[in-house]
Write a protein that holds these residues in place. Structure first.
Motif, PDB file in Angstrom:
ATOM      1  N   LYS A  99      21.982  27.314 -80.390  1.00 40.29           N
ATOM      2  CA  LYS A  99      23.233  27.751 -79.762  1.00 40.29           C
ATOM      3  C   LYS A  99      24.430  27.218 -80.534  1.00 40.29           C
ATOM      4  O   LYS A  99      25.392  27.953 -80.812  1.00 40.29           O
ATOM      5  CB  LYS A  99      23.286  27.273 -78.318  1.00 40.29           C
ATOM      6  CG  LYS A  99      24.535  27.719 -77.554  1.00 40.29           C
ATOM      7  CD  LYS A  99      24.490  27.238 -76.120  1.00 40.29           C
ATOM      8  CE  LYS A  99      25.721  27.679 -75.347  1.00 40.29           C
ATOM      9  NZ  LYS A  99      25.794  29.148 -75.204  1.00 40.29           N
ATOM     10  N   PRO A 130      24.855  32.728 -84.590  1.00 40.38           N
ATOM     11  CA  PRO A 130      24.183  33.786 -85.353  1.00 40.38           C
ATOM     12  C   PRO A 130      24.669  33.947 -86.785  1.00 40.38           C
ATOM     13  O   PRO A 130      24.025  34.655 -87.564  1.00 40.38           O
ATOM     14  CB  PRO A 130      24.479  35.051 -84.536  1.00 40.38           C
ATOM     15  CG  PRO A 130      25.747  34.736 -83.811  1.00 40.38           C
ATOM     16  CD  PRO A 130      25.684  33.270 -83.495  1.00 40.38           C
ATOM     17  N   GLY A 189      19.084  35.988 -79.534  1.00 40.52           N
ATOM     18  CA  GLY A 189      20.428  36.547 -79.503  1.00 40.52           C
ATOM     19  C   GLY A 189      21.023  36.579 -78.113  1.00 40.52           C
ATOM     20  O   GLY A 189      22.202  36.236 -77.917  1.00 40.52           O
ATOM     21  N   THR A 190      20.233  36.981 -77.135  1.00 38.99           N
ATOM     22  CA  THR A 190      20.759  37.069 -75.776  1.00 38.99           C
ATOM     23  C   THR A 190      20.818  35.715 -75.079  1.00 38.99           C
ATOM     24  O   THR A 190      21.793  35.407 -74.387  1.00 38.99           O
ATOM     25  CB  THR A 190      19.920  38.039 -74.929  1.00 38.99           C
ATOM     26  OG1 THR A 190      18.550  37.646 -74.976  1.00 38.99           O
ATOM     27  CG2 THR A 190      20.059  39.461 -75.433  1.00 38.99           C
ATOM     28  N   TRP A 204      22.577  32.784 -78.032  1.00 40.26           N
ATOM     29  CA  TRP A 204      23.865  33.132 -78.632  1.00 40.26           C
ATOM     30  C   TRP A 204      24.755  33.977 -77.721  1.00 40.26           C
ATOM     31  O   TRP A 204      25.840  34.405 -78.135  1.00 40.26           O
ATOM     32  CB  TRP A 204      23.629  33.852 -79.968  1.00 40.26           C
ATOM     33  CG  TRP A 204      22.975  32.947 -80.975  1.00 40.26           C
ATOM     34  CD1 TRP A 204      23.029  31.591 -81.030  1.00 40.26           C
ATOM     35  CD2 TRP A 204      22.150  33.343 -82.094  1.00 40.26           C
ATOM     36  NE1 TRP A 204      22.304  31.100 -82.098  1.00 40.26           N
ATOM     37  CE2 TRP A 204      21.755  32.157 -82.772  1.00 40.26           C
ATOM     38  CE3 TRP A 204      21.718  34.565 -82.585  1.00 40.26           C
ATOM     39  CZ2 TRP A 204      20.947  32.179 -83.909  1.00 40.26           C
ATOM     40  CZ3 TRP A 204      20.901  34.589 -83.711  1.00 40.26           C
ATOM     41  CH2 TRP A 204      20.529  33.408 -84.366  1.00 40.26           C
ATOM     42  N   ASN A 205      24.304  34.201 -76.500  1.00 34.86           N
ATOM     43  CA  ASN A 205      25.100  34.914 -75.497  1.00 34.86           C
ATOM     44  C   ASN A 205      25.579  36.288 -75.961  1.00 34.86           C
ATOM     45  O   ASN A 205      26.657  36.748 -75.580  1.00 34.86           O
ATOM     46  CB  ASN A 205      26.312  34.065 -75.075  1.00 34.86           C
ATOM     47  CG  ASN A 205      25.895  32.769 -74.383  1.00 34.86           C
ATOM     48  OD1 ASN A 205      24.961  32.760 -73.581  1.00 34.86           O
ATOM     49  ND2 ASN A 205      26.567  31.686 -74.718  1.00 34.86           N
ATOM     50  N   LEU A 206      24.776  36.939 -76.790  1.00 34.42           N
ATOM     51  CA  LEU A 206      25.082  38.301 -77.191  1.00 34.42           C
ATOM     52  C   LEU A 206      24.566  39.266 -76.125  1.00 34.42           C
ATOM     53  O   LEU A 206      23.634  38.953 -75.390  1.00 34.42           O
ATOM     54  CB  LEU A 206      24.413  38.631 -78.525  1.00 34.42           C
ATOM     55  CG  LEU A 206      24.798  37.782 -79.738  1.00 34.42           C
ATOM     56  CD1 LEU A 206      23.926  38.173 -80.936  1.00 34.42           C
ATOM     57  CD2 LEU A 206      26.280  37.956 -80.073  1.00 34.42           C
ATOM     58  N   SER A 207      25.174  40.438 -76.054  1.00 31.31           N
ATOM     59  CA  SER A 207      24.578  41.480 -75.234  1.00 31.31           C
ATOM     60  C   SER A 207      23.270  41.908 -75.893  1.00 31.31           C
ATOM     61  O   SER A 207      23.051  41.685 -77.085  1.00 31.31           O
ATOM     62  CB  SER A 207      25.517  42.678 -75.123  1.00 31.31           C
ATOM     63  OG  SER A 207      25.623  43.335 -76.384  1.00 31.31           O
ATOM     64  N   ASP A 224      24.007  44.066 -78.862  1.00 27.71           N
ATOM     65  CA  ASP A 224      24.437  43.339 -80.060  1.00 27.71           C
ATOM     66  C   ASP A 224      23.296  42.516 -80.650  1.00 27.71           C
ATOM     67  O   ASP A 224      23.217  42.347 -81.877  1.00 27.71           O
ATOM     68  CB  ASP A 224      25.622  42.435 -79.728  1.00 27.71           C
ATOM     69  CG  ASP A 224      26.901  43.219 -79.464  1.00 27.71           C
ATOM     70  OD1 ASP A 224      26.952  44.411 -79.846  1.00 27.71           O
ATOM     71  OD2 ASP A 224      27.825  42.655 -78.864  1.00 27.71           O
ATOM     72  N   ALA A 225      22.426  42.002 -79.803  1.00 30.92           N
ATOM     73  CA  ALA A 225      21.280  41.240 -80.313  1.00 30.92           C
ATOM     74  C   ALA A 225      20.356  42.138 -81.116  1.00 30.92           C
ATOM     75  O   ALA A 225      19.835  41.739 -82.167  1.00 30.92           O
ATOM     76  CB  ALA A 225      20.527  40.595 -79.150  1.00 30.92           C
ATOM     77  N   GLN A 282      21.765  43.045 -84.665  1.00 32.71           N
ATOM     78  CA  GLN A 282      21.665  42.059 -85.737  1.00 32.71           C
ATOM     79  C   GLN A 282      20.598  42.478 -86.747  1.00 32.71           C
ATOM     80  O   GLN A 282      19.636  43.154 -86.408  1.00 32.71           O
ATOM     81  CB  GLN A 282      21.249  40.703 -85.174  1.00 32.71           C
ATOM     82  CG  GLN A 282      22.184  40.068 -84.186  1.00 32.71           C
ATOM     83  CD  GLN A 282      21.605  38.764 -83.684  1.00 32.71           C
ATOM     84  OE1 GLN A 282      22.030  37.696 -84.106  1.00 32.71           O
ATOM     85  NE2 GLN A 282      20.620  38.844 -82.820  1.00 32.71           N
TER      86      GLN A 282
END
Length: 584
Positions: free
Chosen positions: A312, A316, A498-499, A502-505, A508-509, A512
């Motif tokens: 974290k 990313p 990613g989700t 890294w708190n991506l949607s 968005d994950a 990548q």
């Protein structure tokens, strides 16, 4: 499974094996165990798939009051029509189901080798066939499992009548569907396979032998008729009678690599409930498919080895984070090649492979500042030295789709015919798989047999990794999976990290790129921001770092916060594919 093993690993352990599922029926009728209409709906649900027409088929089932399993089956059938290069009823798959109580069940519809198969199945005149020569025709075809899988899952969790699930696929096959850019590109890439069978040539090629262009409407009345029969008569009509006779005859008289498959092989096929593999990654509970899939174990091993690192904080954009992910995958891949196979034929040390102490020892091999280079398999509890380590097998194709219904129950389903258009053989309007090339074609290494060699009735190892993830509150947080052979676990791992880290949607994950170990190199997806990390990765000791195009394809569904505390399901599809999401 011995419950003492489960209790000894929980709750403090990083990973646990889930309790075995009870034997399930193969009949088609809906089960009383399915969610009831009186249950309070949280959200209308959502479907995600690799083609918008297939996603719409699943959403139609949800709209009619169907379960997530109903929707997933309808998607599988529709993809048989519109994405024939990747999956269908001529292939197999793995299904992971999850409910609101935290119960996870998994269903194995992996193809099986015919009874005539031997470890030397892919040897001709004493020499092992090259993969490319082994794919076309009959020798690569396994007994298909998707129809039995669908029937078993529907008997367990289906809500709509069996015949209703076939409606969208019958319409698509009978009324026609337009060729998409991805299908057209795959036809152009693999014309010798797609056009190997006269039925395939008639469907997808013009009189001059060239693939039909994008936008051409294709009608497949033979497939519509096959669907109508299965819808009316149930799964037995696929495995017995005329279809079984035609399938066995097609394999036995194939123009390339004819091989013995009997109607008895089809009649004997059964889908199987399997033990899911579940474990904790930080505060989340991750569950996936166990052997004969290697994907779930690979995902859990990788996450377990990474848990001690603060991904974290790295974020990313950190080359170090991607280096660590690739290193953990490298170790997991080494174990996969040594130990993972059909557990009905080889002693797979699944519990040992995901044991926290074992994973801690494997993780200790990883450094933030240098690569381990070539990874060797470890020695987990329960491992045997009876088998030799074998290299990775060629895997391609495949598709993943997922659904969540109005009751909050989920289905995560990965399906495949293996290579593009499978073996190239067609029966009843559908392509037959080439799944037997997922075995080690050479049955021995250094004088020892490999665990994943061909044997009669055996299911080949797979990288398919359908997953479900529960949050610390016990609510489903993420449903995900991917297509693309040995890239599948790295794609799924990327979505999870990613989700969650890294708190991506989920969108968005998935968007990548990936960095992953490949034979003799570290591969970075070309055309993504990660390609700019090549020098930094080289500085970490990776001698050969290559940026290469990758045919990635992932799909996911996530539970996300909404306004005024109204959380909701959001589907995600890969921008690299023609994927789409649909709601009822």
């Amino acid at each position: 499974m011995d419950l003492r093993i489960v209790r000894s690993l929980a709750p403090a352990a990083l990973f646990v094996m889930a309790q075995a599922c009870a034997p399930l029926p193969n009949a088609a009728p809906a089960s009383t165990l399915a969610p009831t209409p009186e249950a309070a709906p949280q959200d209308p649900g959502v479907v995600t798939a690799a083609d918008p027409r297939a996603a719409a088929a699943g959403a139609e089932m949800l709209r009619l009051g169907g379960s997530a399993t109903d929707a997933a089956i309808a998607v599988m059938l529709a993809l048989t029509v519109v994405e024939p290069q990747s999956s269908g009823i001529g292939g197999g798959g793995f299904l992971v189901t999850a409910d609101t109580t935290g119960t996870v069940e998994t269903f194995d519809g992996r193809e099986k080798a015919p009874a005539a198969a031997t470890p030397d199945w892919f040897k001709v005149d004493g020499k092992v066939l090259d993969h490319a020569d082994a794919v076309p025709g009959g020798r690569s075809v396994g007994v298909p499992g998707n129809v039995r899988l669908a029937a078993m899952a529907h008997a367990r969790f289906g809500k709509l009548p069996w015949r209703v699930l076939f409606g969208p696929a019958i319409r698509l096959a009978g009324d026609g569907f337009a060729i998409t850019p991805r299908l057209a590109a795959t036809l152009a890439m693999a014309p010798d396979i797609a056009g190997l069978d006269p039925a395939g040539r008639a469907l997808f090629f013009g009189a001059d032998g060239t693939p039909l262009p994008v936008g051409t409407v294709v009608r497949n009345p033979a497939l519509a008729a096959t669907f109508e029969k299965i819808a009316a008569l149930g799964a037995d009509s696929f495995y017995l009678g005329d279809n079984a006779k035609a399938l066995a005859a097609k394999v036995g008289t194939a123009p390339r690599n004819p091989a013995p498959m009997s109607t008895a092989d089809l009649a004997a096929y059964q889908a199987k409930p399997r033990d899911p593999v579940c474990g904790r990654y930080r505060v989340w509970r991750v569950c996936s498919m166990g052997p004969p899939s290697a994907g779930g174990v690979t995902v859990l091993q990788t996450l377990g080895a990474l848990e001690r690192f603060d991904l974290k904080a790295m974020g990313p954009a950190s080359p170090t984070a991607w280096h660590l992910i690739a290193e953990a995958e490298r170790l997991a891949f080494a174990d996969r090649d040594a130990y993972l196979a059909d557990p009905d034929f080889a002693p797979v040390p699944t519990v040992g492979l995901i044991d926290p102490g074992y994973l801690a020892a494997r993780s200790a091999l990883i450094s933030e500042s240098a690569t381990i280079g070539t990874a060797a398999p470890g020695k987990p509890a329960g491992a045997t030295d009876r088998f030799a380590m074998a290299g990775p097998v060629h895997e391609n194709g495949t598709t993943h789709f997922a659904a969540v219904d109005r009751w909050g129950n989920a289905a995560s389903y990965t399906s495949t015919v293996e290579s593009a258009f499978g073996s190239g053989l067609m029966v009843g309007g559908y392509f037959l798989n080439n799944e037997l090339t997922d075995f080690n074609l050479d049955p021995e290494r250094n004088g020892k047999p490999t665990a994943n060699r061909v044997e009669a009735g055996k299911r080949p190892r797979s990288s398919m990794s359908p997953v479900v993830v529960y949050g610390p509150d016990g609510h489903l947080r993420l449903i995900a999976g991917a297509a693309g052979g040995f890239t599948i676990p790295p794609q799924v791992i990327r979505v999870i990290i990613g989700t969650l880290d890294w708190n991506l949607s989920a969108r968005d994950a998935i968007a990548q790129g990936i960095v992953m170990p490949a034979p003799g190199a570290l591969a970075v997806e070309a055309g993504t921001p990660l390609a700019g990390m090549v020098p930094a990765l080289q500085a970490l000791g990776h001698d050969k770092v290559i940026a290469v195009p990758m045919r990635l394809k992932a799909n996911a569904i996530e539970w996300v916060p909404g306004e005024n505390g109204k959380n909701h399901w959001v589907g995600a599809a890969d921008h690299r594919s023609e994927g789409a999401t649909a709601s009822p």
